[in-house]
Design a protein around this motif. Structure first.
Motif, PDB file in Angstrom:
ATOM      1  N   UNK A  46       0.859  -1.162   0.000  1.00 36.61           N
ATOM      2  CA  UNK A  46       0.000   0.000   0.000  1.00 36.61           C
ATOM      3  C   UNK A  46       0.910   1.231   0.000  1.00 36.61           C
ATOM      4  N   UNK A  47       0.452   2.335  -0.590  1.00 34.04           N
ATOM      5  CA  UNK A  47       1.354   3.491  -0.761  1.00 34.04           C
ATOM      6  C   UNK A  47       1.981   3.948   0.553  1.00 34.04           C
ATOM      7  N   UNK A  48       1.167   3.906   1.583  1.00 32.11           N
ATOM      8  CA  UNK A  48       1.688   4.366   2.869  1.00 32.11           C
ATOM      9  C   UNK A  48       2.758   3.389   3.392  1.00 32.11           C
ATOM     10  N   UNK A  49       2.492   2.126   3.199  1.00 33.09           N
ATOM     11  CA  UNK A  49       3.493   1.131   3.587  1.00 33.09           C
ATOM     12  C   UNK A  49       4.775   1.355   2.797  1.00 33.09           C
ATOM     13  N   UNK A  50       4.620   1.594   1.500  1.00 35.86           N
ATOM     14  CA  UNK A  50       5.796   1.783   0.649  1.00 35.86           C
ATOM     15  C   UNK A  50       6.638   2.948   1.169  1.00 35.86           C
ATOM     16  N   UNK A  51       5.970   4.035   1.485  1.00 37.78           N
ATOM     17  CA  UNK A  51       6.759   5.199   1.917  1.00 37.78           C
ATOM     18  C   UNK A  51       7.375   5.007   3.292  1.00 37.78           C
ATOM     19  N   UNK A  52       6.671   4.311   4.148  1.00 35.29           N
ATOM     20  CA  UNK A  52       7.274   4.021   5.447  1.00 35.29           C
ATOM     21  C   UNK A  52       8.518   3.163   5.266  1.00 35.29           C
ATOM     22  N   UNK A  53       8.417   2.229   4.330  1.00 32.98           N
ATOM     23  CA  UNK A  53       9.556   1.376   4.004  1.00 32.98           C
ATOM     24  C   UNK A  53      10.689   2.211   3.404  1.00 32.98           C
ATOM     25  N   UNK A  54      10.351   3.124   2.501  1.00 36.07           N
ATOM     26  CA  UNK A  54      11.386   3.959   1.888  1.00 36.07           C
ATOM     27  C   UNK A  54      12.122   4.763   2.968  1.00 36.07           C
ATOM     28  N   UNK A  55      11.347   5.350   3.867  1.00 39.74           N
ATOM     29  CA  UNK A  55      11.965   6.115   4.947  1.00 39.74           C
ATOM     30  C   UNK A  55      12.920   5.223   5.739  1.00 39.74           C
TER      31      UNK A  55
ATOM     32  N   UNK B 154       7.006  13.983   3.447  1.00 37.57           N
ATOM     33  CA  UNK B 154       6.271  13.636   2.240  1.00 37.57           C
ATOM     34  C   UNK B 154       5.230  12.556   2.545  1.00 37.57           C
ATOM     35  N   UNK B 155       5.669  11.580   3.297  1.00 38.13           N
ATOM     36  CA  UNK B 155       4.807  10.469   3.665  1.00 38.13           C
ATOM     37  C   UNK B 155       3.563  10.975   4.389  1.00 38.13           C
ATOM     38  N   UNK B 156       3.766  11.995   5.212  1.00 38.97           N
ATOM     39  CA  UNK B 156       2.633  12.510   5.980  1.00 38.97           C
ATOM     40  C   UNK B 156       1.812  13.505   5.160  1.00 38.97           C
ATOM     41  N   UNK B 157       2.501  14.514   4.639  1.00 41.99           N
ATOM     42  CA  UNK B 157       1.788  15.634   4.046  1.00 41.99           C
ATOM     43  C   UNK B 157       1.242  15.336   2.664  1.00 41.99           C
ATOM     44  N   UNK B 158       1.937  14.511   1.900  1.00 42.44           N
ATOM     45  CA  UNK B 158       1.532  14.300   0.516  1.00 42.44           C
ATOM     46  C   UNK B 158       0.851  12.944   0.328  1.00 42.44           C
ATOM     47  N   UNK B 159       1.507  11.894   0.820  1.00 39.56           N
ATOM     48  CA  UNK B 159       0.952  10.558   0.572  1.00 39.56           C
ATOM     49  C   UNK B 159      -0.436  10.423   1.194  1.00 39.56           C
ATOM     50  N   UNK B 160      -0.580  10.919   2.418  1.00 37.27           N
ATOM     51  CA  UNK B 160      -1.865  10.807   3.109  1.00 37.27           C
ATOM     52  C   UNK B 160      -2.991  11.451   2.337  1.00 37.27           C
ATOM     53  N   UNK B 161      -2.678  12.583   1.711  1.00 38.73           N
ATOM     54  CA  UNK B 161      -3.744  13.393   1.149  1.00 38.73           C
ATOM     55  C   UNK B 161      -3.978  13.093  -0.324  1.00 38.73           C
ATOM     56  N   UNK B 162      -2.904  12.878  -1.054  1.00 32.22           N
ATOM     57  CA  UNK B 162      -3.053  12.822  -2.498  1.00 32.22           C
ATOM     58  C   UNK B 162      -2.958  11.422  -3.102  1.00 32.22           C
ATOM     59  N   UNK B 163      -2.373  10.492  -2.379  1.00 31.32           N
ATOM     60  CA  UNK B 163      -2.278   9.151  -2.920  1.00 31.32           C
ATOM     61  C   UNK B 163      -3.424   8.348  -2.346  1.00 31.32           C
ATOM     62  N   UNK B 164      -3.964   7.440  -3.135  1.00 30.05           N
ATOM     63  CA  UNK B 164      -4.968   6.659  -2.445  1.00 30.05           C
ATOM     64  C   UNK B 164      -4.498   5.232  -2.226  1.00 30.05           C
ATOM     65  N   UNK B 165      -5.008   4.693  -1.160  1.00 28.65           N
ATOM     66  CA  UNK B 165      -4.579   3.366  -0.770  1.00 28.65           C
ATOM     67  C   UNK B 165      -5.448   2.941   0.387  1.00 28.65           C
ATOM     68  N   UNK B 166      -5.012   1.934   1.073  1.00 31.05           N
ATOM     69  CA  UNK B 166      -5.814   1.422   2.186  1.00 31.05           C
ATOM     70  C   UNK B 166      -5.844   2.372   3.370  1.00 31.05           C
ATOM     71  N   UNK B 167      -4.787   3.204   3.454  1.00 31.99           N
ATOM     72  CA  UNK B 167      -4.659   4.096   4.604  1.00 31.99           C
ATOM     73  C   UNK B 167      -5.443   5.384   4.391  1.00 31.99           C
ATOM     74  N   UNK B 168      -6.695   5.317   4.055  1.00 24.48           N
ATOM     75  CA  UNK B 168      -7.350   6.602   3.783  1.00 24.48           C
ATOM     76  C   UNK B 168      -7.965   7.142   5.061  1.00 24.48           C
ATOM     77  N   UNK B 169      -7.101   7.466   5.989  1.00 26.25           N
ATOM     78  CA  UNK B 169      -7.600   7.860   7.301  1.00 26.25           C
ATOM     79  C   UNK B 169      -7.335   9.313   7.631  1.00 26.25           C
ATOM     80  N   UNK B 170      -7.043  10.130   6.627  1.00 26.77           N
ATOM     81  CA  UNK B 170      -6.706  11.517   6.929  1.00 26.77           C
ATOM     82  C   UNK B 170      -7.888  12.201   7.604  1.00 26.77           C
ATOM     83  N   UNK B 171      -9.084  11.675   7.353  1.00 28.15           N
ATOM     84  CA  UNK B 171     -10.257  12.344   7.903  1.00 28.15           C
ATOM     85  C   UNK B 171     -10.712  13.470   6.994  1.00 28.15           C
ATOM     86  N   UNK B 172      -9.933  13.750   5.951  1.00 27.06           N
ATOM     87  CA  UNK B 172     -10.329  14.782   4.994  1.00 27.06           C
ATOM     88  C   UNK B 172     -11.140  14.119   3.904  1.00 27.06           C
ATOM     89  N   UNK B 173     -11.991  14.919   3.270  1.00 24.42           N
ATOM     90  CA  UNK B 173     -12.709  14.299   2.153  1.00 24.42           C
ATOM     91  C   UNK B 173     -12.641  15.212   0.951  1.00 24.42           C
TER      92      UNK B 173
END
Ligand code: HEM
Lengths: 367, 583
Positions: free
Chosen positions: A305-314, A348-367
């Motif tokens: 998942x995109x969020x997993x990928x970025x956490x892994x990259x970090x 990036x993982x927080x500010x960009x991936x959360x908001x603009x990438x979609x994946x299983x982690x769609x928990x930003x609370x923003x819509x």
């Protein structure tokens, strides 16, 4: 209601932080003035080279009695033992050995504990701001009836709380106040962004987030982020310091003269490393805890998942940083850049991936 | 006494003649080449490079050396980080097949290129695999010699005390006066021995491995601690290999499958009962562990008070009866609480409504009665499904249904659902007749209706409007085909069944990674020396120094503490400051 109060407190905290930021910046400016001819001040190494061996003479006596044998406060102790401290700074020894670094660091870090008024004001404001921040966070948690880190707004609020908290704590041990401008500047920026863009009212947790792993996984992620943030600040300071040291060595004029009052670049590097490896441990745990949680919630511990990928990259970038520190030719400036890249990836993982990438982690609370 | 045997074996040489390069020597170990602590013979690699003829073995050795060097490891790590990026920017086949299809439509030029480059399967692509496999080859090549070396180091004694301690870190001197009562040579020697014995005891108690060395000039304790640091490092790296291997093996022996189960229905864990099934290469699909799960009910709670979150789900709980080996038990499955049964985990990953529909022929004879899962389309669970009635009527009948748990009429006249719970349920049907395509023997999805060969009888594209039904209602089908009844609605759950025999191994390796990391980053590896020199004036000169191996910011403090405690012991004063671990 409590949430409104929480917001009010956050605004107060932000105000205090903003003034603290200015005060920290003023302090840096004052430091520039203080360092009129920085290079005329003997460097730590040359000062130490003049220091005699750390020799202490101890009267043992055949029948030794209770005496504080080593300290220079031997006068206060009774008995026949007499200790005479000869070494002026009672700490270190002649230069030369490669591993002298460690002892030097402790001195160097504590060097210049001297405090300007603006620095004292800045620290006081930061501490007060932090208290408001803490209450804002607690109120939000109580209002929501759970830990206050389940969406981006709450995460921003709590993560910045932890960053400032660790900054304040670390200052009890090392003098890191020169990082105040960075830390407070960064925190103010994040909070401003968060209040305008990320704020969401309290809503109940979706079933996927109802797990104690929410408490663990995200708390640890925030801790990791906080340490990485400090490591980032130190790495940046290190890079500036390296440049300044080069110019000094070549007898070129230096800018940013306040750097003269900061620890030397290798001390900054060592501090950055120590802070960053703590962050790395937390991050490793975040990764593992995330995988365990994913296994429970999504049925698979790793799905790229995109969020997993970025956490892994970090994680990999910071593993690279640790390796770089152990690789000849990479220690120093290059490894510092990796710490900087690593923290950029965290942001990036927080500010960009959360908001603009979609994946299983769609928990930003923003819509 | 141990001390004596140590002294005999080691004290032969005159340490004065020792190389001053102890530090470099101590660091050399079997670090990978390119490690900062490698002895400063920077030419090591280069000289090999410039050698004119290497021969095959020479070349292989050279390549291996390059592959297992720190620089290569670092390079591959950074490359891995970069290579992981594209997979996050572009949808992936495995996790988001619809996204890939959309991408193909949106980027007709770019798509084939990226597809060739396997970007839509980044994490199984040739290039990504190549990077991590090389990294792990490097890792193994790196770790094996270190294990060997570390095992030797674990058995070896701490190396000799350097002749000149003042070159070492934390060097400090304490001169003890009056240790010897009469100042005779033997007396001073005895004092020296006492000092060294005490130092050894102290260091041992603090977890150091010690060896005592005596020469005519001095006596010393050489101590080393923190072997755990290297152990941790090796465990860490080895556990990474373990993870990779476990993932590889797990892929072959694990399976995942999905199955939709409606209230009151059962799922039996055999291949035919799965809606979809993805086995690993070595899975015996005929021997899945036998169990069955019956869905008794699904409890769903929605937020009804918080104005900011009306209708958001608060809880899903599936109450099931799990039967295994003839024994049944009442269990629950929730979103974060899968049910473990028969070596598999059963997850509740989705749910929705299954309207119950009955179709009768004109004579009132029932030709179809079933509850049909309608997958939901939005947060308020507007759901869409397909009803197929192949037999019993004049014509084959197909219906596309929309189910609205809380029906709301839009200004356009169409319906939507305004709340996910069944406050005002309604079923809308578009009716088709013709060839359903079921007789050709090719598998047809139950969730899709191929309307190309069908005629729309009732609905937006026909003269007669679609059929809207409330629960319990019955209406006539067009063309006098018969009647359709909406009996009511049930819930369905979508269960994911996973079996992965390596999961516990993964957990174990992950724990080892973390544990190894902690020890390797925070256990200081250091050497400490205490040297006692009897001086002509009858005093005893004690020298203390240390050597860090790897990061060790507290080395100086450690030397100071040892000195302090040592003096305290010798002078008999209370240990006072510092933590005396012997007491
Ligand atoms: C999957 C690839 C790898 C990862 C994720 C990784 C990660 C790490 C991490 C996190 C550390 C710091 C913790 C510790 O000391 O145990 C470390 C240290 C170390 N790694 Fe690796 N590593 C990898 C591959 C390699 C390879 C291929 C080599 C050999 C060339 C290597 C050699 C080392 C060495 C020598 C250290 C100790 C550094 C020091 O002396 O401070 N690693 N590695």
């Amino acid at each position: 209601m409590l949430d409104t109060l929480s917001q009010a407190f956050i605004y107060v905290a932000m105000g205090l932080y903003a003034i603290a930021f200015v005060a920290f910046a003023l302090d840096l400016a004052r430091r520039s003035a203080r360092v009129t001819i920085p290079e005329s001040v003997p460097s730590a190494v040359s000062r130490r080279a003049r220091v005699a061996d750390d020799i202490v003479f101890v009267e043992a006596g055949a029948v030794a009695q209770g005496a504080d044998a080593v300290g220079s406060d031997a006068g206060a102790a009774g008995g026949t033992a007499i200790a005479t401290a000869v070494a002026p700074d009672g700490q270190s020894s002649r230069g030369g050995a490669i591993s002298r670094l460690s002892s030097r660091i402790e001195n160097d870090v504590q060097r210049g504990r001297a405090t300007s008024t603006s620095l004292r004001v800045a620290m006081a404001l930061t501490t007060t701001g932090w208290a408001f921040h803490l209450f804002a966070d607690i109120f939000r948690g109580v209002a929501a009836g759970r830990v206050p880190w389940a969406n981006m707004w709450e995460f921003s609020m709590t993560a910045t709380l932890i960053i400032v908290g660790i900054f304040l704590l670390a200052n009890l041990r090392f003098d890191l106040r020169y990082l105040g401008t960075f830390v407070l500047g960064f925190v103010c920026l994040v909070l401003m962004l968060a209040t305008t863009v990320y704020y969401v009212p309290v809503v109940p947790l979706p079933p996927a987030l109802q797990s104690y792993w929410l408490v663990i996984h995200i708390l640890v992620a925030m801790l990791g982020t906080a340490f990485f943030a400090l490591g980032f600040g130190l790495a940046v300071a290190q890079l500036f310091q390296v440049r300044r040291e080069h110019r000094v060595a070549q007898n070129l004029p230096t800018r940013l003269r306040f750097l003269g009052t900061l620890p030397k670049s290798d001390t900054l590097e060592s501090l950055a490393y120590r802070v960053t490896i703590v962050g790395f441990i937390f991050w490793t745990f975040t990764l593992i805890a995330g995988a365990i949680w994913a296994e429970k919630a999504w049925g698979s511990y790793w799905s790229w998942d995109t969020k997993e990928v970025w956490t892994f990259i970090v994680w990999v970038v910071y593993a690279g940083y640790i390796h770089a520190r152990a690789t000849r030719g990479w220690r120093g400036t290059r490894s510092a850049w990796l710490a900087i890249v690593g923290f950029s990836a965290v942001l990036f993982n927080f500010g960009v991936v959360n908001v603009f990438f979609h994946g299983l982690h769609s928990y930003s609370g923003l819509s | 006494m141990e001390r004596h045997s140590d002294a005999e074996t080691v004290s032969g040489d005159d340490p004065v003649g020792e190389s001053v390069d102890d530090a470099a020597q101590a660091r050399r170990d079997s670090r990978p080449s390119g490690h900062v602590d490698e002895a400063d013979s920077a030419g090591a690699d280069d000289s090999e490079l410039t050698q004119p003829r290497l021969g095959l073995v020479g070349w292989l050795r050279w390549i291996w050396r390059q592959l297992t060097s720190m620089r290569t490891a670092l390079f591959l790590l950074l490359l891995l980080a970069v290579a992981a990026v594209p997979g996050s920017l572009v949808p992936q086949h495995t996790s988001d097949p619809n996204g890939v299809a959309q991408y193909k439509l949106a980027h007709p030029v770019l798509y084939p290129i990226l597809d060739k480059l396997q970007v839509f399967d980044t994490y199984t692509s040739v290039w990504f695999s190549a990077i991590y496999l090389l990294l792990f080859v490097s890792l193994v090549g790196c770790v094996i010699p270190r294990i060997k070396h570390h095992l030797e180091a674990l058995r070896a004694r701490p190396p000799r005390t350097p002749a000149r301690l003042q070159r070492m870190a934390g060097y400090r001197v304490r001169v003890l006066k009056g240790m010897a009562s009469d100042g005779t040579a033997s007396d001073v020697l005895r004092a020296r021995q006492t000092a060294i014995t005490e130092a050894q005891r102290l260091l041992k108690a603090s977890g150091y491995r010690t060896v005592v060395l005596e020469t005519t000039r001095d006596a010393s304790v050489s101590a080393e601690r923190g072997y755990l640091r290297e152990t941790g490092n090796i465990v860490f790296h080895a556990a990474l290999v373990g993870i990779l291997v476990a993932v590889g093996i797990g892929g072959g022996y694990s399976y995942t499958g999905q199955r939709i189960v409606v209230d009151g229905q059962s799922f039996v864990n055999t291949l035919v009962n799965y809606d979809s099934f993805n086995p690993g290469r070595f899975v015996e699909t005929s021997a899945l562990s036998p169990y069955s799960i019956t869905l008794r009910s699904l409890d769903v709670k929605y937020e009804s008070k918080n104005k900011n979150a009306l209708g958001s789900p608060l809880d899903y709980t599936a109450h099931v009866t799990a039967t295994q080996n003839g024994r049944s038990a009442q269990r629950t499955i929730k979103v974060n609480e899968p049910l473990g049964i028969g070596g598999t985990n059963v997850y509740l990953l989705g749910n929705g409504y299954a309207p119950v529909i009955t179709v009768r022929d004109p004579s009132g004879h029932e030709v179809f009665h079933d509850s049909i899962p309608f997958p939901s389309q939005d947060a308020n669970l507007t759901s869409q499904g397909v009803v197929k009635v192949p037999d019993g009527l004049k014509q084959q009948l197909g219906m596309i249904g929309f189910f609205y748990p809380t029906a709301m009429k839009l200004p356009s006249g169409a319906y939507t659902s305004s709340y996910p719970d069944t406050r005002d349920p309604m079923l809308g049907l578009t009716v088709y007749a013709g060839d359903l395509g079921l007789d050709k023997g090719t598998p047809v999805s139950v969730y899709a209706l191929d309307i190309d060969k069908l005629t729309e009888l009732a609905g937006p594209g026909a003269k007669q409007p679609g059929i809207d039904l409330r629960p319990g209602q019955t209406k006539d089908l067009p063309n006098g085909l018969g009647t359709v009844t909406f009996d009511g609605v049930k819930r369905f759950v979508s269960l994911d069944i996973h079996h992965d025999p390596t999961q516990l191994w993964m957990l174990l390796f992950a724990a080892l990674v973390l544990g190894g990391l902690l020890t390797s980053l925070f256990v200081p590896r250091r050497r400490l020396w205490v040297k006692a020199i009897a001086q002509p004036d009858g005093s005893l000169r004690l020298e203390y120094a240390g050597l860090a191996r790897g990061e060790d910011p507290r080395l100086d403090a450690a030397v100071a503490s040892v000195a302090e405690r040592h003096i305290a012991r010798l002078t008999g004063s209370p240990a006072g400051r510092g933590t005396d671990q012997t007491t």
